[in-house]
Design a protein around this motif. Structure first.
Motif, PDB file in Angstrom:
ATOM      1  N   PHE A 299       2.615  21.207  38.964  1.00 47.23           N
ATOM      2  CA  PHE A 299       2.714  22.057  38.083  1.00 47.23           C
ATOM      3  C   PHE A 299       3.965  22.250  37.623  1.00 47.23           C
ATOM      4  O   PHE A 299       4.809  22.721  38.574  1.00 47.23           O
ATOM      5  CB  PHE A 299       1.701  23.179  38.623  1.00 47.23           C
ATOM      6  N   MET A 300       4.570  22.119  36.387  1.00 47.08           N
ATOM      7  CA  MET A 300       6.004  22.194  36.017  1.00 47.08           C
ATOM      8  C   MET A 300       6.022  23.463  35.307  1.00 47.08           C
ATOM      9  O   MET A 300       7.138  23.653  34.668  1.00 47.08           O
ATOM     10  CB  MET A 300       6.240  20.980  35.318  1.00 47.08           C
ATOM     11  N   GLY A 301       5.180  24.317  35.074  1.00 43.57           N
ATOM     12  CA  GLY A 301       5.239  25.318  33.982  1.00 43.57           C
ATOM     13  C   GLY A 301       4.427  25.251  32.730  1.00 43.57           C
ATOM     14  O   GLY A 301       3.385  25.752  32.603  1.00 43.57           O
ATOM     15  N   VAL A 302       5.032  24.257  31.837  1.00 42.58           N
ATOM     16  CA  VAL A 302       4.318  24.244  30.487  1.00 42.58           C
ATOM     17  C   VAL A 302       3.364  23.118  30.714  1.00 42.58           C
ATOM     18  O   VAL A 302       2.124  23.049  30.264  1.00 42.58           O
ATOM     19  CB  VAL A 302       5.514  23.902  29.520  1.00 42.58           C
ATOM     20  N   HIS A 303       3.731  22.251  31.643  1.00 45.37           N
ATOM     21  CA  HIS A 303       2.630  20.799  31.735  1.00 45.37           C
ATOM     22  C   HIS A 303       2.551  20.621  33.154  1.00 45.37           C
ATOM     23  O   HIS A 303       3.457  21.133  33.909  1.00 45.37           O
ATOM     24  CB  HIS A 303       3.418  19.735  30.936  1.00 45.37           C
ATOM     25  N   TYR A 304       1.670  19.576  33.352  1.00 45.03           N
ATOM     26  CA  TYR A 304       1.773  19.011  34.730  1.00 45.03           C
ATOM     27  C   TYR A 304       2.331  17.491  34.747  1.00 45.03           C
ATOM     28  O   TYR A 304       2.382  16.923  33.687  1.00 45.03           O
ATOM     29  CB  TYR A 304       0.252  18.736  35.331  1.00 45.03           C
ATOM     30  N   GLU A 305       3.142  17.299  35.937  1.00 43.47           N
ATOM     31  CA  GLU A 305       3.814  16.064  35.917  1.00 43.47           C
ATOM     32  C   GLU A 305       2.946  15.192  36.793  1.00 43.47           C
ATOM     33  O   GLU A 305       2.928  15.559  38.170  1.00 43.47           O
ATOM     34  CB  GLU A 305       5.113  16.145  36.319  1.00 43.47           C
ATOM     35  N   MET A 306       2.406  14.059  36.576  1.00 43.83           N
ATOM     36  CA  MET A 306       1.701  13.070  37.277  1.00 43.83           C
ATOM     37  C   MET A 306       2.236  11.803  37.478  1.00 43.83           C
ATOM     38  O   MET A 306       2.914  11.285  36.652  1.00 43.83           O
ATOM     39  CB  MET A 306       0.156  13.118  36.842  1.00 43.83           C
ATOM     40  N   ARG A 307       1.956  11.297  38.620  1.00 41.98           N
ATOM     41  CA  ARG A 307       2.615   9.967  38.977  1.00 41.98           C
ATOM     42  C   ARG A 307       1.050   8.890  38.989  1.00 41.98           C
ATOM     43  O   ARG A 307       0.334   9.489  39.650  1.00 41.98           O
ATOM     44  CB  ARG A 307       3.485   9.568  40.217  1.00 41.98           C
ATOM     45  N   ILE A 308       1.055   8.080  38.161  1.00 43.14           N
ATOM     46  CA  ILE A 308      -0.096   7.252  38.068  1.00 43.14           C
ATOM     47  C   ILE A 308       0.400   5.878  38.503  1.00 43.14           C
ATOM     48  O   ILE A 308       1.037   5.295  37.784  1.00 43.14           O
ATOM     49  CB  ILE A 308      -0.840   7.727  36.728  1.00 43.14           C
ATOM     50  N   ALA A 309      -0.526   5.317  39.097  1.00 41.96           N
ATOM     51  CA  ALA A 309       0.040   3.919  39.999  1.00 41.96           C
ATOM     52  C   ALA A 309      -1.010   2.841  39.047  1.00 41.96           C
ATOM     53  O   ALA A 309      -2.124   3.041  39.279  1.00 41.96           O
ATOM     54  CB  ALA A 309      -0.156   3.761  41.147  1.00 41.96           C
ATOM     55  N   THR A 310      -0.481   2.034  38.491  1.00 43.12           N
ATOM     56  CA  THR A 310      -1.345   0.993  37.773  1.00 43.12           C
ATOM     57  C   THR A 310      -0.904  -0.284  38.998  1.00 43.12           C
ATOM     58  O   THR A 310      -0.496  -0.288  39.847  1.00 43.12           O
ATOM     59  CB  THR A 310      -0.711   0.471  36.411  1.00 43.12           C
TER      60      THR A 310
END
Lengths: 352, 255
Positions: A299-310
């Motif tokens: 959770f970054m405040g305004v948005h969520y930061e996600m790492r997505i592995a392809t």
């Protein structure tokens, strides 16, 4: 708008280290121009060349169509806001601000109202008798600004003036700077390594790396259309991927073909593909062009930061909707949001 | 117990250092001529001191030499330090090394050297050679006390002055000198006290009957010590003490 300052073919080395390489640059009248780059990229040296504290090994500095390359600092119609304020510790606030006018032998009767006006401009009325040591960092910086602006310079050079302030104060001062620049209608040349600051304040940004101008453009241009991987990486977070441009509007990366909006590349040219994290859309597995699995979600405040592995890469994705770790998701990107860049291209390359 | 020993040790050291001065000051008020016995309190030697033309002229010369030396060596030393400070590290270290040699060098070497030099140059020994010699040995101290202040000054300070339209000479007088003023002041004080204090160099470089207090005392001592000297020494001690206190107060204020 007229060109006010021009740097022509500037080269500068300190010892064996080349700091500036073929710098060509035009600064327009009354614009807020930011020179942005990592530390040691030569941005402060450009400012010092304009201010008159360095002379180039070759090339010219032109001011209002006059060559001022060899003119000493004290005769140039520019003033500088230094990184560490550089207020005179043996003088009080009033005498600091009045310094430039006293040097020019302006009568005291005229100095007083101008100092008042400047202290009003930087919101520090009533501080005249204070010693500079007793002021906070933010106040010192405002006094330094008043001291520079009282000379009514045509250009104000700002060398990372907000670097030593804490985040909250920096934000306030950014607003202040922009207000003052608009109110006075003078040219600001601003040096920073903070990309957010550059994007917020500038009319135009120059991205500099290792003494070479990478890109010149409006904040929007530079953010949306970075010319190369360095600029893309430096201006905000992004996914930079190895790709191949097969033909017009057809690029492949991460093992898949995508539709894009770029043309005029060599057939099968290797390119850098930049996708901003907020431009990656998370959809259901079936609808996605790419399939992946959520590795982390912060959770970054305004948005969520996600790492997505392809299967091939890890994508950085910004979204307002959080996903749980391990969840399989689909990813897709609009053609508009896929930025294709020639490898190693910098500003001016196309003209050659 | 250990606290007592520590204090006793300190007392012993200071006693050893200050006993001669205290004895000297006490006996400057002694009525009799001998130093062995106390014959009662009197200001007679102070009175005699202030009517002794020879001593008064030596005092006058001492302060004249010290004053001129202070002014000249402060100017030379300050300009020298400003000149050295922008050099690159290695060159600066080399110049500073050369600067420090006279500081560490035994006075007698400097004194004989100056004497030989003045003789070769055919100078008349007297006030001029004396002052020249004092300037020569005090300049390095001024440089050493000004340099740290200059190093402490951010390079952007003179740049800011020039940015605001000050010429290099205006930058020097309006920004650099005010900034290093505490260093200049302590350098000047040091030059002054060193000049007053000096015997060896003065002894070899004066002539034509020009005596400073220290050379006069030396020559008097050979004829047998006059208690006037006690009174004079006491006064000089008080003056130097005052200057030292002043100097310490200044440095405390700065740091």
């Amino acid at each position: 708008m007229a060109t006010q300052i021009e740097l022509r073919n500037i080269e500068k080395s300190f010892g064996d280290h080349q700091v500036l390489n073929q710098i060509n640059l035009e600064i327009e009248e009354d614009e807020f121009l930011t020179i942005l780059g990592p530390s040691g990229c030569g941005k402060t040296t450009i400012l010092r060349l304009i201010g008159g504290f360095e002379t180039p090994d070759s090339g010219e500095v032109i001011f209002d169509d006059k060559d001022i390359t060899q003119v000493p600092a004290y005769l140039r119609p520019v003033n500088t806001l230094f990184q560490k304020y550089s207020l005179f510790p043996h003088l009080n606030v009033y005498d600091n601000v009045a310094f430039g006018l006293r040097i020019k032998k302006v009568p005291e009767a005229e100095i007083k109202p101008r100092v008042d006006e400047m202290l009003g401009l930087v919101n520090l009325k009533g501080f005249e008798k204070r010693w500079v040591d007793s002021l906070s960092g933010g106040q010192q910086q405002r006094i330094a600004m008043a001291r520079a602006l009282i000379n009514r310079p045509e250009v104000l050079l700002l060398d990372e003036p907000l670097g030593a302030l804490d985040l909250k104060l920096r934000k306030d001062m950014q607003v202040e700077l922009k207000r003052i620049q608009r109110e006075l209608g003078i040219t600001f040349v601003f040096v920073t390594h903070d990309q957010e600051e550059a994007l917020t304040l500038s009319d135009r940004i120059i991205v500099l790396n290792e003494g070479i101008i990478q890109q010149i453009g409006s904040p929007l241009d530079i953010y949306n259309e970075p010319i190369n991987a360095f600029v893309a990486d430096f201006i905000g977070e992004s996914n930079i991927l190895e790709g191949i441009m097969h033909k017009n509007y057809d690029v492949s990366f991460s093992g898949k073909h995508f539709v894009c909006v770029d043309e005029d590349f060599y057939p099968n040219e290797a390119v850098d593909v930049v996708i901003r994290p907020e431009d990656v859309e998370i959809v259901s597995v079936e609808k996605g062009t790419l399939q992946g699995e959520v590795l982390s979600c912060l959770f970054m405040g305004v948005h969520y930061e996600m790492r997505i592995a392809t299967s091939a890469e890890i994508y950085l994705v910004h979204s307002t909707i959080p996903r749980s770790i391990g969840e399989p998701v689909g990813l897709c990107v609009e053609p508009d949001n896929i930025h294709i860049m020639r490898k190693g291209e910098v500003e001016g390359d196309e003209e050659l | 117990m250990s606290k007592f020993i520590k204090r006793f040790y300190l007392f012993l050291v200071y006693g050893f250092l200050y006993a001669p001065i205290i004895v000297l000051i006490i006996f400057s008020f002694n009525e009799g001529r001998t130093r062995g016995s106390w014959d009662g309190f009197s200001l007679i030697w102070y009175k005699k001191l202030f009517s002794d033309k020879e001593i008064l002229s030596a005092v006058y010369h001492t302060f004249l030499v010290a004053s001129i030396t202070t002014v000249v060596s402060t100017i030379i030393g300050v300009l020298g330090a400003i000149g050295i400070s922008p050099y690159r590290k290695k060159l600066r270290a080399a110049i500073l090394g050369i600067n420090q040699i006279p500081v560490l060098n035994p006075d007698i070497v400097m004194a004989v050297g100056l004497m030989v030099l003045y003789r070769i140059l055919g100078l008349d020994f007297g006030l001029v050679t004396l002052i020249l010699a004092h300037i020569a040995f005090t300049v390095p101290y001024v440089v050493l006390s000004v340099l740290p202040k200059l190093k402490q000054m951010p390079s952007s300070l003179p740049e800011a002055a020039m940015d605001l339209g000050a010429t290099p000479s205006q930058t020097l007088t309006k920004v650099i000198i005010p900034y290093i003023k505490p260093g200049i002041f302590s350098g000047a004080l040091m030059a002054f006290t060193l000049s007053i204090d000096d015997f060896v160099i003065s002894f070899f470089t004066t002539g034509n009957g020009i005596e400073t207090v220290s050379t006069l005392v030396f020559s008097m001592a050979r004829r047998g010590i006059n208690p006037e000297i006690n009174a004079l020494s006491a006064i000089m001690f008080i003056i130097v003490l005052f200057l030292l206190v002043l100097m310490n107060l200044r440095t405390e204020k700065v740091t």
